[in-house]
Enzyme design. Sequence first.
Site, PDB file in Angstrom:
ATOM      1  N   ASP A 138       0.696  -1.111   0.019  1.00 23.42           N
ATOM      2  CA  ASP A 138       0.092   0.023   0.021  1.00 23.42           C
ATOM      3  C   ASP A 138       0.849   1.466  -0.130  1.00 23.42           C
ATOM      4  O   ASP A 138       0.237   2.319   0.303  1.00 23.42           O
ATOM      5  CB  ASP A 138      -0.916  -0.126   1.143  1.00 23.42           C
ATOM      6  CG  ASP A 138      -0.323  -0.258   2.407  1.00 23.42           C
ATOM      7  OD1 ASP A 138       0.902  -0.515   2.366  1.00 23.42           O
ATOM      8  OD2 ASP A 138      -0.992  -0.777   3.408  1.00 23.42           O
ATOM      9  N   LYS A 172       7.434   6.408  18.521  1.00 24.76           N
ATOM     10  CA  LYS A 172       6.472   7.300  19.009  1.00 24.76           C
ATOM     11  C   LYS A 172       7.215   8.303  20.345  1.00 24.76           C
ATOM     12  O   LYS A 172       6.601   8.397  21.218  1.00 24.76           O
ATOM     13  CB  LYS A 172       5.082   7.244  19.616  1.00 24.76           C
ATOM     14  CG  LYS A 172       4.034   6.484  18.729  1.00 24.76           C
ATOM     15  CD  LYS A 172       2.815   5.987  18.870  1.00 24.76           C
ATOM     16  CE  LYS A 172       1.971   5.469  17.986  1.00 24.76           C
ATOM     17  NZ  LYS A 172       0.873   5.248  18.341  1.00 24.76           N
TER      18      LYS A 172
END
EC number: 2.7.7.13
Length: 364
Positions: free
Chosen positions: A109, A160
């Site tokens: 993708d 993160k």
Amino acid sequence: MKALILVGGYGTRLRPLTLTQPKPLVEFANKPMMLHQMEALAAVGVDTVVLAVSYRAEQLEAEMTVHADRLGVKLIFSLEEEPLGTAGPLALARKHLEDDDPFFVLNSDVICDFPFKQMVEFHKQHGKEGTIAVTKVEEPSKYGVVVFKEDGKIDDFVEKPQEYVGNKINAGLYIFNSAILDRIPLKPTSIEKEIFPQMATSGNLYAYVLPGFWMDVGQPKDFLKGMSLFLNHVQTTRTGALATGSNIHGTATIRGSVLVDPSATVGENCVIGPDVVIGPRVQIEGGVRIQHSTILSDSTVGNYSWVSGSIIGRECHIGSWVRMENVCVLGDDVVVKDEVYLNEASVLPHKVIAVNVPSKDIIM
């Protein structure tokens, strides 16, 4: 060279488009998403592509085999009986990848400029076991950040980060030597969390910084953003207009980056663009306004309708004076009656919409 494409599962984040076909077959800029990757791979000499598949494998095989034959690429289908994560499929396809050449691994993708030639040169230059393509992001705290030296040698992966450690993330494009196969067991395994840290610790993993645009086409909003980036890239690197042909009425206005398939028709006094893709055999009737949207193959948009920031699936019929906006997504074979308003609506395939959808909703 060979390549393995991680096709993945159900493509739930891109529903309803993926309810009737696997995600790699969804048309992106008038080609199946995976075909963009296969054409780029073939251009650098890849002659064998292994597809790690699980969902709708027969449908994928039927369509992609035709394209592979045209490109002169051999397709091998490696069917997962159970989900194997992002590394397990390499172990499953080991017999197809074991040779002296390095091979590509791609997430299916990802859309970008696919600088595979430069990646291969970089990989051969550093001579280690693996190369990860990385890309710059504006908000690295939302992602897992790749920390690496000036020469590309990867030191660490920080998930993160709360404090700034860098702004480059994994772009989902890799080159590996076959030695990596000895690291991967035939069971569900994460290449990002289990294999890459091992390789980095032993000094065997390098980062290649992608030039240009990149998008992980996960959700409809990502699809639309990726389409905009792709169109603007093509517009600046290709001579001539993207939207040409005798089927565009002389009174129609084309604004910005617009891609119209030669078999589509655009009626009088339409205003199309910016950032619009109109697919094969699509019919756009008179006075229509379309911006920041894609209309997939064999669909019709009726007179004086407005389509903004939306994706219209295959074989849909949009009536006259319809207004669609704010990431509306229609599955295949949807009918929207005249004068209907759709705002952030997600409509499953084969539905008929005759009433307004004024706020975010899923129409089942």
